[in-house]
Scaffold this active site. Structure first.
Site, PDB file in Angstrom:
ATOM      1  CG  ASP A  78      -0.271  -0.554   2.526  1.00 55.48           C
ATOM      2  OD1 ASP A  78       0.988  -0.515   2.323  1.00 55.48           O
ATOM      3  OD2 ASP A  78      -1.082  -0.651   3.654  1.00 55.48           O
ATOM      4  CG  ASN A 122      -8.703  -1.449  12.120  1.00 54.37           C
ATOM      5  OD1 ASN A 122      -7.788  -1.859  11.733  1.00 54.37           O
ATOM      6  ND2 ASN A 122      -9.091  -0.332  11.762  1.00 54.37           N
ATOM      7  CG  HIS A 148      -5.762  -2.152   8.857  1.00 53.57           C
ATOM      8  ND1 HIS A 148      -5.998  -0.743   9.714  1.00 53.57           N
ATOM      9  CD2 HIS A 148      -4.378  -2.094   8.650  1.00 53.57           C
ATOM     10  CE1 HIS A 148      -4.868  -0.214   9.754  1.00 53.57           C
ATOM     11  NE2 HIS A 148      -3.748  -1.077   9.161  1.00 53.57           N
ATOM     12  CD  GLU A 176      -8.722   1.182   7.944  1.00 50.22           C
ATOM     13  OE1 GLU A 176      -8.749   0.270   8.737  1.00 50.22           O
ATOM     14  OE2 GLU A 176      -8.243   2.201   8.058  1.00 50.22           O
TER      15      GLU A 176
HETATM   16  C1  GLP Z   1      -0.587   0.369   8.821  1.00 52.98           C
HETATM   17  C2  GLP Z   1      -0.158  -0.490   7.400  1.00 52.98           C
HETATM   18  C3  GLP Z   1      -0.507  -2.058   7.674  1.00 52.98           C
HETATM   19  C4  GLP Z   1       0.301  -2.428   9.095  1.00 52.98           C
HETATM   20  C5  GLP Z   1      -0.471  -2.036   9.904  1.00 52.98           C
HETATM   21  C6  GLP Z   1       0.033  -2.166  11.398  1.00 52.98           C
HETATM   22  O1  GLP Z   1      -1.498   1.073   8.581  1.00 52.98           O
HETATM   23  N1  GLP Z   1      -0.964  -0.255   6.360  1.00 52.98           N
HETATM   24  O2  GLP Z   1       0.257  -2.742   6.346  1.00 52.98           O
HETATM   25  O3  GLP Z   1       0.255  -3.786   8.886  1.00 52.98           O
HETATM   26  O4  GLP Z   1      -0.839  -0.545   9.632  1.00 52.98           O
HETATM   27  O5  GLP Z   1       1.112  -1.073  11.700  1.00 52.98           O
HETATM   28  P1  GLP Z   1       2.265  -1.398  12.963  1.00 52.98           P
HETATM   29  O6  GLP Z   1       3.062  -2.674  12.527  1.00 52.98           O
HETATM   30  O7  GLP Z   1       2.805  -0.204  13.029  1.00 52.98           O
HETATM   31  O8  GLP Z   1       1.279  -1.912  14.219  1.00 52.98           O
END
Ligand code: GLP
Length: 249
Positions: free
Chosen positions: A72, A141, A143, A148
Protein backbone atom coordinates in the site's frame (compact mmCIF):
# COMPACT_ATOMS: atom_id res chain seq x y z
CA UNK A 1 1.41 -24.20 18.08
CA UNK A 2 -1.11 -24.95 15.34
CA UNK A 3 -4.84 -25.19 14.90
CA UNK A 4 -6.75 -26.61 11.98
CA UNK A 5 -6.31 -23.62 9.65
CA UNK A 6 -3.28 -21.56 10.54
CA UNK A 7 0.23 -22.38 11.64
CA UNK A 8 1.15 -20.27 14.65
CA UNK A 9 4.60 -19.85 16.18
CA UNK A 10 5.10 -17.86 19.37
CA UNK A 11 8.49 -16.32 20.22
CA UNK A 12 9.73 -15.02 23.55
CA UNK A 13 10.12 -11.51 22.18
CA UNK A 14 10.26 -9.40 19.03
CA UNK A 15 14.00 -9.89 18.65
CA UNK A 16 13.81 -13.69 18.59
CA UNK A 17 10.92 -13.50 16.16
CA UNK A 18 12.77 -11.18 13.77
CA UNK A 19 15.96 -13.26 13.85
CA UNK A 20 14.16 -16.53 13.27
CA UNK A 21 12.05 -15.19 10.41
CA UNK A 22 15.04 -13.44 8.78
CA UNK A 23 17.02 -16.70 8.87
CA UNK A 24 14.08 -18.54 7.39
CA UNK A 25 13.59 -16.02 4.55
CA UNK A 26 17.33 -16.06 3.80
CA UNK A 27 17.21 -19.86 3.59
CA UNK A 28 14.17 -19.66 1.27
CA UNK A 29 16.12 -17.25 -0.96
CA UNK A 30 19.15 -19.54 -1.00
CA UNK A 31 16.91 -22.36 -2.21
CA UNK A 32 14.95 -20.25 -4.69
CA UNK A 33 16.79 -16.98 -5.48
CA UNK A 34 14.11 -15.56 -7.79
CA UNK A 35 11.21 -14.82 -5.46
CA UNK A 36 8.40 -12.32 -5.68
CA UNK A 37 7.99 -10.86 -2.21
CA UNK A 38 4.94 -8.94 -1.04
CA UNK A 39 6.05 -6.50 1.65
CA UNK A 40 4.41 -4.56 4.47
CA UNK A 41 5.18 -1.33 6.28
CA UNK A 42 4.46 -0.43 9.92
CA UNK A 43 6.54 -0.77 13.07
CA UNK A 44 6.13 -4.55 13.23
CA UNK A 45 8.43 -5.65 10.36
CA UNK A 46 11.18 -3.09 11.08
CA UNK A 47 13.32 -5.45 13.16
CA UNK A 48 12.91 -8.18 10.56
CA UNK A 49 14.03 -5.79 7.81
CA UNK A 50 17.08 -4.73 9.83
CA UNK A 51 17.94 -8.38 10.50
CA UNK A 52 17.74 -9.07 6.76
CA UNK A 53 20.10 -6.12 6.23
CA UNK A 54 22.52 -7.64 8.73
CA UNK A 55 22.37 -11.02 6.99
CA UNK A 56 22.95 -9.30 3.65
CA UNK A 57 26.00 -7.47 5.04
CA UNK A 58 27.40 -10.81 6.23
CA UNK A 59 26.83 -12.32 2.78
CA UNK A 60 24.15 -14.65 4.16
CA UNK A 61 21.16 -13.29 2.24
CA UNK A 62 21.07 -12.60 -1.49
CA UNK A 63 18.38 -10.29 -2.78
CA UNK A 64 19.81 -9.85 -6.27
CA UNK A 65 17.04 -11.86 -7.96
CA UNK A 66 14.16 -10.75 -5.76
CA UNK A 67 11.20 -8.74 -7.05
CA UNK A 68 9.14 -6.82 -4.50
CA UNK A 69 5.60 -5.45 -4.34
CA UNK A 70 4.51 -3.37 -1.37
CA UNK A 71 0.96 -3.64 -0.10
CA UNK A 72 0.00 0.00 0.00
CA UNK A 73 0.86 3.70 -0.24
CA UNK A 74 -0.73 6.96 0.88
CA UNK A 75 -2.75 8.68 -1.80
CA UNK A 76 -1.55 12.14 -2.77
CA UNK A 77 1.96 11.49 -1.47
CA UNK A 78 5.03 11.37 -3.72
CA UNK A 79 7.57 8.56 -3.23
CA UNK A 80 10.11 11.26 -2.35
CA UNK A 81 7.96 12.52 0.55
CA UNK A 82 9.68 11.40 3.80
CA UNK A 83 6.23 10.28 5.11
CA UNK A 84 5.63 7.95 2.16
CA UNK A 85 5.71 4.19 2.58
CA UNK A 86 8.24 4.14 -0.23
CA UNK A 87 10.62 6.31 1.85
CA UNK A 88 10.00 4.03 4.83
CA UNK A 89 10.93 0.95 2.80
CA UNK A 90 14.02 2.63 1.35
CA UNK A 91 15.23 3.44 4.85
CA UNK A 92 14.41 0.16 6.59
CA UNK A 93 14.93 -2.47 3.89
CA UNK A 94 15.75 -1.60 0.29
CA UNK A 95 19.02 0.23 0.99
CA UNK A 96 20.10 -2.33 3.55
CA UNK A 97 19.69 -5.35 1.27
CA UNK A 98 20.82 -3.47 -1.85
CA UNK A 99 17.74 -4.06 -3.94
CA UNK A 100 18.00 -2.22 -7.26
CA UNK A 101 15.19 0.23 -8.13
CA UNK A 102 14.11 -1.91 -11.10
CA UNK A 103 13.39 -4.82 -8.72
CA UNK A 104 11.00 -2.69 -6.66
CA UNK A 105 7.29 -2.28 -7.46
CA UNK A 106 5.31 0.32 -5.56
CA UNK A 107 1.94 1.99 -5.85
CA UNK A 108 2.46 5.65 -6.77
CA UNK A 109 0.57 7.94 -4.42
CA UNK A 110 1.14 10.79 -6.87
CA UNK A 111 -0.18 8.99 -9.96
CA UNK A 112 -2.54 11.13 -12.07
CA UNK A 113 -5.40 8.61 -11.88
CA UNK A 114 -5.99 6.26 -8.92
CA UNK A 115 -8.01 3.65 -10.83
CA UNK A 116 -5.44 3.40 -13.61
CA UNK A 117 -2.63 3.16 -11.07
CA UNK A 118 -4.41 0.31 -9.25
CA UNK A 119 -5.03 -1.54 -12.52
CA UNK A 120 -1.37 -1.05 -13.51
CA UNK A 121 -0.29 -2.58 -10.20
CA UNK A 122 -2.53 -5.65 -10.48
CA UNK A 123 -1.23 -6.21 -14.02
CA UNK A 124 2.37 -5.86 -12.81
CA UNK A 125 1.81 -8.48 -10.07
CA UNK A 126 0.28 -10.84 -12.64
CA UNK A 127 3.09 -10.34 -15.13
CA UNK A 128 5.68 -11.02 -12.40
CA UNK A 129 3.99 -14.42 -11.98
CA UNK A 130 2.12 -13.58 -8.76
CA UNK A 131 3.44 -13.20 -5.24
CA UNK A 132 5.41 -16.10 -3.71
CA UNK A 133 5.56 -14.90 -0.11
CA UNK A 134 3.31 -12.13 1.21
CA UNK A 135 4.44 -10.55 4.45
CA UNK A 136 1.69 -8.92 6.52
CA UNK A 137 1.31 -6.94 9.70
CA UNK A 138 -2.09 -6.36 11.23
CA UNK A 139 -3.80 -3.16 12.37
CA UNK A 140 -5.33 -3.11 15.87
CA UNK A 141 -8.75 -3.09 14.15
CA UNK A 142 -7.83 -6.19 12.13
CA UNK A 143 -6.95 -4.40 8.88
CA UNK A 144 -4.34 -5.85 6.56
CA UNK A 145 -2.64 -3.62 4.03
CA UNK A 146 -5.19 -0.82 4.10
CA UNK A 147 -8.18 -3.13 3.86
CA UNK A 148 -10.18 -1.55 6.65
CA UNK A 149 -13.17 -3.15 8.41
CA UNK A 150 -16.24 -2.44 6.24
CA UNK A 151 -19.47 -3.95 4.97
CA UNK A 152 -17.65 -5.07 1.83
CA UNK A 153 -13.98 -5.62 1.04
CA UNK A 154 -12.44 -4.85 -2.34
CA UNK A 155 -10.95 -7.83 -4.13
CA UNK A 156 -8.42 -5.91 -6.20
CA UNK A 157 -6.04 -3.04 -5.68
CA UNK A 158 -8.14 0.02 -4.90
CA UNK A 159 -8.36 3.48 -3.41
CA UNK A 160 -9.47 3.47 0.23
CA UNK A 161 -10.55 6.04 2.85
CA UNK A 162 -8.56 5.53 6.05
CA UNK A 163 -10.15 5.20 9.49
CA UNK A 164 -9.20 7.86 12.02
CA UNK A 165 -7.58 5.19 14.22
CA UNK A 166 -5.42 4.09 11.28
CA UNK A 167 -4.42 7.69 10.56
CA UNK A 168 -3.45 8.10 14.21
CA UNK A 169 -1.29 4.98 14.18
CA UNK A 170 0.51 6.28 11.08
CA UNK A 171 1.10 9.78 12.49
CA UNK A 172 4.71 9.01 13.45
CA UNK A 173 5.59 9.05 9.73
CA UNK A 174 4.37 12.67 9.58
CA UNK A 175 6.21 14.05 12.64
CA UNK A 176 3.37 12.90 14.92
CA UNK A 177 0.89 15.26 13.22
CA UNK A 178 -2.32 13.31 12.46
CA UNK A 179 -3.66 16.18 10.35
CA UNK A 180 -0.81 15.60 7.89
CA UNK A 181 -1.61 11.87 7.46
CA UNK A 182 -3.44 11.54 4.14
CA UNK A 183 -7.14 10.65 4.40
CA UNK A 184 -6.87 8.13 1.58
CA UNK A 185 -4.51 5.43 0.36
CA UNK A 186 -4.09 2.86 -2.39
CA UNK A 187 -4.00 -0.74 -1.23
CA UNK A 188 -3.82 -4.22 -2.62
CA UNK A 189 -7.23 -5.86 -2.13
CA UNK A 190 -8.12 -8.98 -0.17
CA UNK A 191 -8.19 -10.98 -3.40
CA UNK A 192 -4.70 -9.78 -4.38
CA UNK A 193 -3.43 -10.76 -0.91
CA UNK A 194 -5.16 -14.15 -0.84
CA UNK A 195 -3.71 -15.04 -4.26
CA UNK A 196 -0.18 -15.08 -2.78
CA UNK A 197 1.21 -18.62 -2.65
CA UNK A 198 2.28 -18.30 0.96
CA UNK A 199 1.39 -15.72 3.62
CA UNK A 200 3.40 -14.77 6.70
CA UNK A 201 1.67 -12.50 9.22
CA UNK A 202 3.64 -10.95 12.09
CA UNK A 203 2.07 -9.40 15.18
CA UNK A 204 3.83 -8.18 18.30
CA UNK A 205 2.80 -6.39 21.49
CA UNK A 206 -0.29 -6.52 23.64
CA UNK A 207 -2.25 -4.05 21.50
CA UNK A 208 -2.50 -6.83 18.88
CA UNK A 209 -3.65 -9.61 21.25
CA UNK A 210 -7.36 -8.98 20.67
CA UNK A 211 -7.32 -8.89 16.87
CA UNK A 212 -4.99 -11.91 16.77
CA UNK A 213 -7.41 -13.82 18.99
CA UNK A 214 -10.30 -12.90 16.65
CA UNK A 215 -8.26 -13.71 13.56
CA UNK A 216 -7.44 -17.17 14.89
CA UNK A 217 -10.66 -18.13 16.70
CA UNK A 218 -13.36 -15.85 15.35
CA UNK A 219 -15.68 -16.08 12.34
CA UNK A 220 -14.69 -14.89 8.87
CA UNK A 221 -16.07 -11.38 8.67
CA UNK A 222 -15.45 -8.15 6.77
CA UNK A 223 -15.49 -6.49 10.21
CA UNK A 224 -12.07 -8.09 10.74
CA UNK A 225 -10.40 -8.25 7.30
CA UNK A 226 -7.55 -10.44 8.62
CA UNK A 227 -10.09 -13.19 9.38
CA UNK A 228 -10.16 -13.93 5.62
CA UNK A 229 -6.70 -15.45 6.04
CA UNK A 230 -8.52 -18.49 7.47
CA UNK A 231 -9.55 -19.22 3.87
CA UNK A 232 -5.95 -19.53 2.66
CA UNK A 233 -4.23 -22.90 2.62
CA UNK A 234 -0.75 -21.69 3.53
CA UNK A 235 -0.58 -19.07 6.29
CA UNK A 236 2.00 -18.81 9.04
CA UNK A 237 1.48 -16.46 11.96
CA UNK A 238 4.54 -15.28 13.91
CA UNK A 239 3.75 -13.79 17.33
CA UNK A 240 5.56 -12.62 20.42
CA UNK A 241 4.15 -13.73 23.77
CA UNK A 242 2.26 -10.43 24.27
CA UNK A 243 0.39 -10.69 20.95
CA UNK A 244 -0.34 -14.38 21.63
CA UNK A 245 -1.90 -13.63 25.05
CA UNK A 246 -5.48 -14.21 23.81
CA UNK A 247 -4.78 -17.59 22.22
CA UNK A 248 -2.16 -19.07 24.53
CA UNK A 249 -3.24 -22.47 25.81
C1 GLP B 1 -0.51 0.19 8.72
C2 GLP B 1 -0.20 -0.54 7.39
C3 GLP B 1 -0.35 -2.03 7.56
C4 GLP B 1 0.32 -2.44 8.86
C5 GLP B 1 -0.48 -1.92 10.01
C6 GLP B 1 0.12 -2.20 11.38
O1 GLP B 1 -1.58 1.07 8.62
N1 GLP B 1 -0.95 -0.10 6.26
O2 GLP B 1 0.23 -2.69 6.44
O3 GLP B 1 0.37 -3.85 8.96
O4 GLP B 1 -0.84 -0.56 9.85
O5 GLP B 1 1.14 -1.31 11.69
P1 GLP B 1 2.14 -1.53 12.90
O6 GLP B 1 3.04 -2.64 12.50
O7 GLP B 1 2.87 -0.22 13.03
O8 GLP B 1 1.32 -1.87 14.10
Amino acid sequence: MSDSYLTITVFRDERELAKSLADRLAADLARQPRQVLGLATGRTPVRLYHELGTLRAKGRADFSHVVTFNLDEFWGVSPRDPGSYRAFMDEHLFRRVEIRPEQINFLRGDAPDADQECARYDAAIASAGGIDIQLLGIGTNGHIGFNEPARELAARTHRVRLKESTRRSNAALFDGDVSRVPAEALSMGMGSILRARHIVLIATGKSKARCVQQLVNGPITTKLPASFLQLHASVEIFLDTAAAAGIAS
